[in-house]
Design an enzyme around this catalytic site. Structure first.
Site, mmCIF file in Angstrom:
data_model
loop_
_atom_site.group_PDB
_atom_site.id
_atom_site.type_symbol
_atom_site.label_atom_id
_atom_site.label_comp_id
_atom_site.label_asym_id
_atom_site.label_seq_id
_atom_site.Cartn_x
_atom_site.Cartn_y
_atom_site.Cartn_z
ATOM 1 N N ARG A 184 -0.289 -8.846 13.557
ATOM 2 C CA ARG A 184 -0.990 -7.984 12.618
ATOM 3 C C ARG A 184 -1.600 -8.485 11.658
ATOM 4 O O ARG A 184 -2.802 -8.087 11.156
ATOM 5 C CB ARG A 184 0.980 -7.613 11.862
ATOM 6 C CG ARG A 184 1.212 -6.524 12.542
ATOM 7 C CD ARG A 184 2.656 -5.881 12.446
ATOM 8 N NE ARG A 184 2.519 -5.217 10.723
ATOM 9 C CZ ARG A 184 3.708 -5.270 10.525
ATOM 10 N NH1 ARG A 184 5.001 -6.025 11.227
ATOM 11 N NH2 ARG A 184 4.128 -4.774 8.975
ATOM 12 N N ARG A 188 -9.194 0.453 9.169
ATOM 13 C CA ARG A 188 -9.106 -0.655 9.574
ATOM 14 C C ARG A 188 -9.831 -1.088 10.798
ATOM 15 O O ARG A 188 -10.017 -2.603 10.806
ATOM 16 C CB ARG A 188 -7.900 -0.444 10.512
ATOM 17 C CG ARG A 188 -6.060 -0.883 9.469
ATOM 18 C CD ARG A 188 -5.092 -0.768 10.759
ATOM 19 N NE ARG A 188 -3.976 -1.518 10.396
ATOM 20 C CZ ARG A 188 -3.268 -1.114 10.214
ATOM 21 N NH1 ARG A 188 -2.901 0.215 9.377
ATOM 22 N NH2 ARG A 188 -2.079 -1.415 9.560
ATOM 23 N N LYS A 219 1.495 -1.012 0.208
ATOM 24 C CA LYS A 219 0.422 0.271 0.250
ATOM 25 C C LYS A 219 1.030 1.320 -0.003
ATOM 26 O O LYS A 219 0.259 2.385 -0.924
ATOM 27 C CB LYS A 219 -0.981 -0.473 1.218
ATOM 28 C CG LYS A 219 -1.901 -1.209 1.064
ATOM 29 C CD LYS A 219 -2.729 -0.990 1.959
ATOM 30 C CE LYS A 219 -1.933 -1.325 3.947
ATOM 31 N NZ LYS A 219 -1.815 -2.421 4.182
HETATM 32 P P1 ADP Z 1 1.354 -1.964 8.399
HETATM 33 O O1 ADP Z 1 2.949 -2.446 7.133
HETATM 34 O O2 ADP Z 1 1.029 -3.477 9.574
HETATM 35 O O3 ADP Z 1 -0.115 -1.673 7.099
HETATM 36 P P2 ADP Z 1 1.136 0.350 9.334
HETATM 37 O O4 ADP Z 1 1.812 1.275 8.788
HETATM 38 O O5 ADP Z 1 0.406 0.506 8.464
HETATM 39 O O6 ADP Z 1 0.720 -1.119 8.708
HETATM 40 O O7 ADP Z 1 0.998 0.579 10.713
HETATM 41 C C1 ADP Z 1 1.646 0.230 11.682
HETATM 42 C C2 ADP Z 1 0.869 -0.003 13.388
HETATM 43 O O8 ADP Z 1 0.547 1.186 13.280
HETATM 44 C C3 ADP Z 1 -0.458 -0.142 13.167
HETATM 45 O O9 ADP Z 1 0.157 -2.124 13.573
HETATM 46 C C4 ADP Z 1 -1.160 -0.126 14.307
HETATM 47 O O10 ADP Z 1 -0.679 -0.464 15.634
HETATM 48 C C5 ADP Z 1 -1.371 1.103 14.190
HETATM 49 N N1 ADP Z 1 -2.240 1.753 13.246
HETATM 50 C C6 ADP Z 1 -2.086 2.003 11.987
HETATM 51 N N2 ADP Z 1 -3.213 2.893 11.236
HETATM 52 C C7 ADP Z 1 -4.201 2.214 12.297
HETATM 53 C C8 ADP Z 1 -5.487 2.229 12.637
HETATM 54 N N3 ADP Z 1 -6.155 2.674 11.504
HETATM 55 N N4 ADP Z 1 -6.492 1.577 13.564
HETATM 56 C C9 ADP Z 1 -5.984 1.016 14.719
HETATM 57 N N5 ADP Z 1 -4.100 0.741 14.248
HETATM 58 C C10 ADP Z 1 -3.517 1.595 13.642
#
Ligand code: ADP
Ligand code: ZN
Length: 217
Positions: free
Chosen positions: A172, A88, A14
């Site tokens: 995750r 999410r 993404k």
């Molecule tokens: P990934 O590579 O797992 O898609 P992100 O960089 O988008 O990871 O997010 C890393 C972490 O930040 C998530 O595992 C969560 O802990 C937190 N996080 C990010 N976006 C959200 C969201 N929309 N709702 C809740 N937690 C979030």
């Protein structure tokens, strides 16, 4: 101009596609993951609060991420917004619909990036980035030319995310399947879902996203 959501499990690509849309279409990427990591490294109280939750791979509260998005939405974006890693949960999806109404915008497309779990594990557990310019590398599939030195900017500050390890990744993925994957059905029912093969070549994925975007306009 279009507002889109990139939906998919961790490691689906993404962020890579969002960066590309930013440079090609003057869209603005809103990555809640990046915002939370920034809060963490700035040492703010909120950043401190979410650090352990993120390191375990669990979701932070809806309230926190909705607050982050609300702040940024009011700033506007010429080419539209790319929501990356948000929403999410169903509560976040409903909140986003309300926020878009408030700022007089609409959601044009939701793009689901499909990648199988085995590929995600490989992608994520070998991933590291340059702390200076953000270039993304991989131990096996895309190592730096000189070990420990960024090909792009020459910096030696390579970083690995605290949650890019096998344990946190399992959490995750579980969070994704339990809480986020229902959004695929939700947006399908709303009539704005397009699915693309996230395992295709980066350019092919970009082309699929581009055509979804153009047909949404
Ligand atoms: P990934 O590579 O797992 O898609 P992100 O960089 O988008 O990871 O997010 C890393 C972490 O930040 C998530 O595992 C969560 O802990 C937190 N996080 C990010 N976006 C959200 C969201 N929309 N709702 C809740 N937690 C979030
Ligand atoms: Zn660099």
């Amino acid at each position: 101009m279009a507002n889109i959501i990139l939906l998919g499990p961790p490691g689906a690509g993404k962020g890579t596609q969002a960066k590309r849309l930013e440079s090609e279409r003057r869209m603005v990427q809103l990555s809640t993951g990046d915002m939370l990591r920034e809060a963490k490294s700035s040492g703010s109280e909120m950043g401190h609060k979410v650090a352990a939750v993120m390191a375990r791979g669990e979701l932070v509260t809806d309230e926190i991420v909705i607050g982050l998005i609300r702040e940024r939405l009011t700033e506007g974006a010429e080419g539209g917004f790319i929501f990356d890693g948000f929403p999410r949960t169903l509560a976040q999806a409903d909140a986003l619909a309300d926020l878009m109404d408030e700022v007089g915008q609409r959601l044009d497309a939701v793009i689901e990036m499909q990648v199988d779990d085995a590929a995600l594990v490989v992608r994520i557990t070998g991933r590291f980035t340059c702390g200076n310019c953000g270039a993304v590398y991989h131990d096996e599939t895309k190592p730096t030319l000189t070990p420990g030195v960024c090909d792009v900017c020459g910096s030696g500050q390579m970083q690995r995310r605290a949650d890019d390890n096998a344990d946190a990744l399992r959490t995750r993925l579980m969070e994704y399947y339990k809480k986020t994957s229902p959004l695929i059905g939700y947006y399908y029912a709303k009539g704005c879902l397009t699915s693309v093969d996230g395992l295709a070549e980066m350019d092919v994925v970009a082309a699929s996203i581009a055509s979804a975007l153009d047909s949404a306009n």
